[in-house]
Design a protein around this motif. Structure first.
Motif, PDB file in Angstrom:
ATOM      1  N   LEU A  93      36.919  58.219  40.582  1.00  0.00           N
ATOM      2  CA  LEU A  93      35.682  57.917  39.644  1.00  0.00           C
ATOM      3  C   LEU A  93      34.372  57.789  40.678  1.00  0.00           C
ATOM      4  CD1 LEU A  93      34.480  57.147  36.864  1.00  0.00           C
ATOM      5  CD2 LEU A  93      35.601  54.961  37.363  1.00  0.00           C
ATOM      6  N   THR A  94      34.545  56.985  41.844  1.00  0.00           N
ATOM      7  CA  THR A  94      33.618  56.777  42.569  1.00  0.00           C
ATOM      8  C   THR A  94      32.881  57.844  43.058  1.00  0.00           C
ATOM      9  OG1 THR A  94      34.738  54.572  43.536  1.00  0.00           O
ATOM     10  CG2 THR A  94      33.192  55.415  44.760  1.00  0.00           C
ATOM     11  N   ARG A  95      33.741  58.813  43.411  1.00  0.00           N
ATOM     12  CA  ARG A  95      33.065  60.060  43.952  1.00  0.00           C
ATOM     13  C   ARG A  95      32.302  60.870  42.829  1.00  0.00           C
ATOM     14  NH1 ARG A  95      37.054  65.067  45.751  1.00  0.00           N
ATOM     15  NH2 ARG A  95      37.787  64.832  43.702  1.00  0.00           N
ATOM     16  N   ALA A  96      32.896  60.856  41.579  1.00  0.00           N
ATOM     17  CA  ALA A  96      32.158  61.593  40.592  1.00  0.00           C
ATOM     18  C   ALA A  96      30.730  60.789  40.244  1.00  0.00           C
ATOM     19  CB  ALA A  96      33.004  61.321  39.132  1.00  0.00           C
ATOM     20  N   THR A  97      30.455  59.516  40.636  1.00  0.00           N
ATOM     21  CA  THR A  97      29.134  58.802  40.571  1.00  0.00           C
ATOM     22  C   THR A  97      28.150  59.155  41.473  1.00  0.00           C
ATOM     23  OG1 THR A  97      29.744  56.980  41.678  1.00  0.00           O
ATOM     24  CG2 THR A  97      30.326  56.901  39.578  1.00  0.00           C
ATOM     25  N   GLY A  98      28.754  60.155  42.469  1.00  0.00           N
ATOM     26  CA  GLY A  98      27.754  60.413  43.903  1.00  0.00           C
ATOM     27  C   GLY A  98      27.938  59.159  44.890  1.00  0.00           C
ATOM     28  N   ALA A  99      28.589  57.952  44.712  1.00  0.00           N
ATOM     29  CA  ALA A  99      28.685  57.047  45.689  1.00  0.00           C
ATOM     30  C   ALA A  99      29.593  57.807  46.865  1.00  0.00           C
ATOM     31  CB  ALA A  99      29.341  55.613  45.216  1.00  0.00           C
ATOM     32  N   ARG A 100      29.107  56.895  48.024  1.00  0.00           N
ATOM     33  CA  ARG A 100      29.834  57.504  49.380  1.00  0.00           C
ATOM     34  C   ARG A 100      30.998  56.396  49.833  1.00  0.00           C
ATOM     35  NH1 ARG A 100      24.633  57.817  51.002  1.00  0.00           N
ATOM     36  NH2 ARG A 100      25.060  56.621  52.607  1.00  0.00           N
ATOM     37  N   HIS A 101      31.021  55.230  49.392  1.00  0.00           N
ATOM     38  CA  HIS A 101      31.946  54.312  49.838  1.00  0.00           C
ATOM     39  C   HIS A 101      32.723  53.622  48.878  1.00  0.00           C
ATOM     40  CE1 HIS A 101      28.021  53.868  52.402  1.00  0.00           C
ATOM     41  NE2 HIS A 101      28.623  53.659  53.275  1.00  0.00           N
ATOM     42  N   LEU A 102      34.162  53.019  49.469  1.00  0.00           N
ATOM     43  CA  LEU A 102      35.103  52.493  48.881  1.00  0.00           C
ATOM     44  C   LEU A 102      35.262  51.100  49.457  1.00  0.00           C
ATOM     45  CD1 LEU A 102      36.882  53.264  46.297  1.00  0.00           C
ATOM     46  CD2 LEU A 102      38.536  53.862  47.979  1.00  0.00           C
ATOM     47  N   VAL A 103      35.001  49.929  48.885  1.00  0.00           N
ATOM     48  CA  VAL A 103      35.113  48.627  49.285  1.00  0.00           C
ATOM     49  C   VAL A 103      36.554  48.270  49.182  1.00  0.00           C
ATOM     50  CG1 VAL A 103      34.493  46.256  49.152  1.00  0.00           C
ATOM     51  CG2 VAL A 103      32.717  47.966  48.888  1.00  0.00           C
ATOM     52  N   VAL A 104      37.311  47.932  50.274  1.00  0.00           N
ATOM     53  CA  VAL A 104      38.697  47.736  50.314  1.00  0.00           C
ATOM     54  C   VAL A 104      38.759  46.230  50.614  1.00  0.00           C
ATOM     55  CG1 VAL A 104      40.992  48.266  51.404  1.00  0.00           C
ATOM     56  CG2 VAL A 104      39.228  50.155  51.188  1.00  0.00           C
ATOM     57  N   ILE A 105      39.550  45.592  49.570  1.00  0.00           N
ATOM     58  CA  ILE A 105      39.833  44.156  49.709  1.00  0.00           C
ATOM     59  C   ILE A 105      41.274  43.854  50.099  1.00  0.00           C
ATOM     60  CG2 ILE A 105      39.622  41.831  48.606  1.00  0.00           C
ATOM     61  CD1 ILE A 105      37.255  42.961  47.026  1.00  0.00           C
ATOM     62  N   PRO A 106      41.649  43.144  50.922  1.00  0.00           N
ATOM     63  CA  PRO A 106      42.949  43.029  51.054  1.00  0.00           C
ATOM     64  C   PRO A 106      43.710  41.876  50.034  1.00  0.00           C
ATOM     65  CG  PRO A 106      41.724  42.304  53.085  1.00  0.00           C
ATOM     66  CD  PRO A 106      40.946  42.729  52.195  1.00  0.00           C
ATOM     67  N   SER A 107      45.097  42.083  49.728  1.00  0.00           N
ATOM     68  CA  SER A 107      45.402  41.302  48.571  1.00  0.00           C
ATOM     69  C   SER A 107      45.419  39.878  49.139  1.00  0.00           C
ATOM     70  CB  SER A 107      46.978  41.792  48.592  1.00  0.00           C
ATOM     71  OG  SER A 107      47.740  41.835  49.560  1.00  0.00           O
ATOM     72  N   PHE A 108      45.251  39.060  48.012  1.00  0.00           N
ATOM     73  CA  PHE A 108      45.378  37.497  48.160  1.00  0.00           C
ATOM     74  C   PHE A 108      46.720  37.095  48.616  1.00  0.00           C
ATOM     75  CE2 PHE A 108      41.491  38.465  46.736  1.00  0.00           C
ATOM     76  CZ  PHE A 108      40.784  37.196  45.844  1.00  0.00           C
ATOM     77  N   TRP A 109      46.793  35.806  49.232  1.00  0.00           N
ATOM     78  CA  TRP A 109      48.175  35.497  49.589  1.00  0.00           C
ATOM     79  C   TRP A 109      48.301  34.338  48.712  1.00  0.00           C
ATOM     80  CZ3 TRP A 109      47.198  30.149  50.835  1.00  0.00           C
ATOM     81  CH2 TRP A 109      46.118  29.931  51.615  1.00  0.00           C
ATOM     82  N   ARG A 110      47.380  33.875  47.767  1.00  0.00           N
ATOM     83  CA  ARG A 110      47.666  32.972  46.622  1.00  0.00           C
ATOM     84  C   ARG A 110      46.685  33.602  45.389  1.00  0.00           C
ATOM     85  NH1 ARG A 110      45.191  27.028  48.688  1.00  0.00           N
ATOM     86  NH2 ARG A 110      43.070  27.735  49.552  1.00  0.00           N
ATOM     87  N   ASP A 111      47.181  33.450  44.248  1.00  0.00           N
ATOM     88  CA  ASP A 111      46.558  33.950  42.916  1.00  0.00           C
ATOM     89  C   ASP A 111      45.174  33.475  42.742  1.00  0.00           C
ATOM     90  OD1 ASP A 111      46.258  34.090  39.782  1.00  0.00           O
ATOM     91  OD2 ASP A 111      47.589  35.304  40.481  1.00  0.00           O
ATOM     92  N   ASP A 112      44.354  34.443  42.634  1.00  0.00           N
ATOM     93  CA  ASP A 112      43.016  33.764  42.324  1.00  0.00           C
ATOM     94  C   ASP A 112      42.677  33.294  40.921  1.00  0.00           C
ATOM     95  OD1 ASP A 112      43.312  36.312  41.064  1.00  0.00           O
ATOM     96  OD2 ASP A 112      41.360  37.098  41.725  1.00  0.00           O
ATOM     97  N   LYS A 113      43.622  33.220  40.005  1.00  0.00           N
ATOM     98  CA  LYS A 113      43.349  32.590  38.865  1.00  0.00           C
ATOM     99  C   LYS A 113      44.318  31.351  38.714  1.00  0.00           C
ATOM    100  CE  LYS A 113      41.978  35.032  34.623  1.00  0.00           C
ATOM    101  NZ  LYS A 113      42.372  35.770  33.375  1.00  0.00           N
ATOM    102  N   THR A 114      45.394  31.488  39.140  1.00  0.00           N
ATOM    103  CA  THR A 114      46.513  30.350  38.893  1.00  0.00           C
ATOM    104  C   THR A 114      46.564  29.583  40.093  1.00  0.00           C
ATOM    105  OG1 THR A 114      48.298  31.608  39.909  1.00  0.00           O
ATOM    106  CG2 THR A 114      47.905  31.590  37.440  1.00  0.00           C
ATOM    107  N   ALA A 115      46.297  30.033  41.369  1.00  0.00           N
ATOM    108  CA  ALA A 115      46.232  29.429  42.621  1.00  0.00           C
ATOM    109  C   ALA A 115      47.572  29.294  43.092  1.00  0.00           C
ATOM    110  CB  ALA A 115      45.310  27.927  42.656  1.00  0.00           C
ATOM    111  N   GLU A 116      48.590  29.885  42.417  1.00  0.00           N
ATOM    112  CA  GLU A 116      49.983  29.938  42.987  1.00  0.00           C
ATOM    113  C   GLU A 116      49.999  30.578  44.445  1.00  0.00           C
ATOM    114  OE1 GLU A 116      54.046  31.999  41.702  1.00  0.00           O
ATOM    115  OE2 GLU A 116      52.395  32.219  40.624  1.00  0.00           O
ATOM    116  N   ILE A 117      50.840  30.093  45.307  1.00  0.00           N
ATOM    117  CA  ILE A 117      51.031  30.651  46.561  1.00  0.00           C
ATOM    118  C   ILE A 117      51.947  31.841  46.583  1.00  0.00           C
ATOM    119  CG2 ILE A 117      51.831  30.303  48.920  1.00  0.00           C
ATOM    120  CD1 ILE A 117      50.766  27.496  48.942  1.00  0.00           C
TER     121      ILE A 117
END
Length: 293
Positions: A93-117
């Motif tokens: 989908l990113t390529r189809a828009t003409g964009a050139r970058h993919l931002v890669v975020i490492p997974s969380f070690w605790r949940d970003d909603k519940t804060a569970e480790i």
């Protein structure tokens, strides 16, 4: 330097959430605020049909700078197939828009909603090896299959967070395959100095996220070990120029590199009242113009 904004600045963290503004409102308001560039945000928030997305973005005078993916490559080869399935979907989908970058975020070690480790906050030596080799493989595959460049985003409550961990990651990866998305707010949140990072690793900088942290709220967050999600709800990521780091020297240092850079405003505000983002976006765009951006 190309200035833009992202769904994150409208309180959007998830593909579908009742606390988030509809995607049509985000597109209308980001254009009204004076931005030309946007990111796709979480896959599925904006339309995933390329033709419809192209029409909706284009008729508002907007263009796409990047897509975003989350990965857990430190877990080793066993997660590659699932990772590539997700990345391929977003990259196409990113390529189809003409964009050139993919931002890669490492997974969380605790949940970003519940804060569970979810897992330990520190990686073992073997996991670091999985992380670096996995990111290199991802960079190669994304480049070869989709013509995109990955830019890895250090992030609070992930394993690429503090200055030592960011430096370890950069020193352990091939510059030809892995570039950096420096998020000034997340790096300050984790104790890092954005100007020093640009001066030291400027050749690795492929993308910028512009963000500030409220130092008083951050001090309380650090003192009491508050997880990132609840910290955002407290307003730890604040409207510039009221926080740290000062963005003027960051922008000046980045401009010294003499390269074409996207600088995307990302003020984490999940959840937030629906009428809050637009006035902040307008003021932030005005402030960045005063900085020469």
């Amino acid at each position: 330097m190309r200035i833009g904004s992202a769904p994150d600045s409208w309180g959007v963290w998830f593909p579908d959430d009742p606390q988030q503004v509809p995607w049509q409102r985000f597109l209308d308001e980001v254009a009204h605020a004076g931005y030309e560039w946007i990111e796709l945000g979480p896959y599925g928030y904006l339309p995933t049909d390329p033709a419809r997305l192209h029409d909706e973005v284009g008729r508002r005078g907007l263009k796409v700078s990047a897509g975003t993916v989350f990965t857990s490559l430190h877990r080793g080869p066993a997660v590659w197939d699932a990772t590539w399935e997700h990345v391929s979907q977003v990259a196409e989908l990113t390529r189809a828009t003409g964009a050139r970058h993919l931002v890669v975020i490492p997974s969380f070690w605790r949940d970003d909603k519940t804060a569970e480790i979810i897992e330990p906050a520190e990686l073992t030596a073997e996991q670091w090896s999985h992380l670096t080799t996995g990111m290199e493989r991802l960079g190669r595959e994304v480049r070869d299959h989709y013509g995109l460049e990955i830019v890895v985003h250090p992030h609070a409550d992930t394993h690429i967070d503090t200055e030592p961990n960011v430096e370890r990651f950069l020193d352990g990866t091939d510059p030809d395959l892995v570039s950096l998305c420096l998020d000034t707010g997340h790096y300050a949140y984790c104790g890092g100095d954005s100007v020093r990072l640009i001066r030291t690793y400027g050749e690795r900088l492929g993308y910028l996220h512009l963000k500030q942290v409220d130092p008083d709220i951050l001090a309380d967050v650090v003192k009491n070990g508050v997880p990132f999600g609840p910290a955002v709800a407290r307003g730890v990521m604040c409207e510039p120029p009221g926080g740290v780091p000062a963005l003027e020297p960051v922008l000046a240092e980045a401009q010294k590199l003499g390269v074409d850079l996207f600088a995307i405003v990302e003020q984490d505000m999940y959840p937030c009242p629906p009428d809050q983002p637009l006035p902040i976006a307008v003021r932030t765009r005005r402030f960045l113009r005063s900085c020469g951006a």
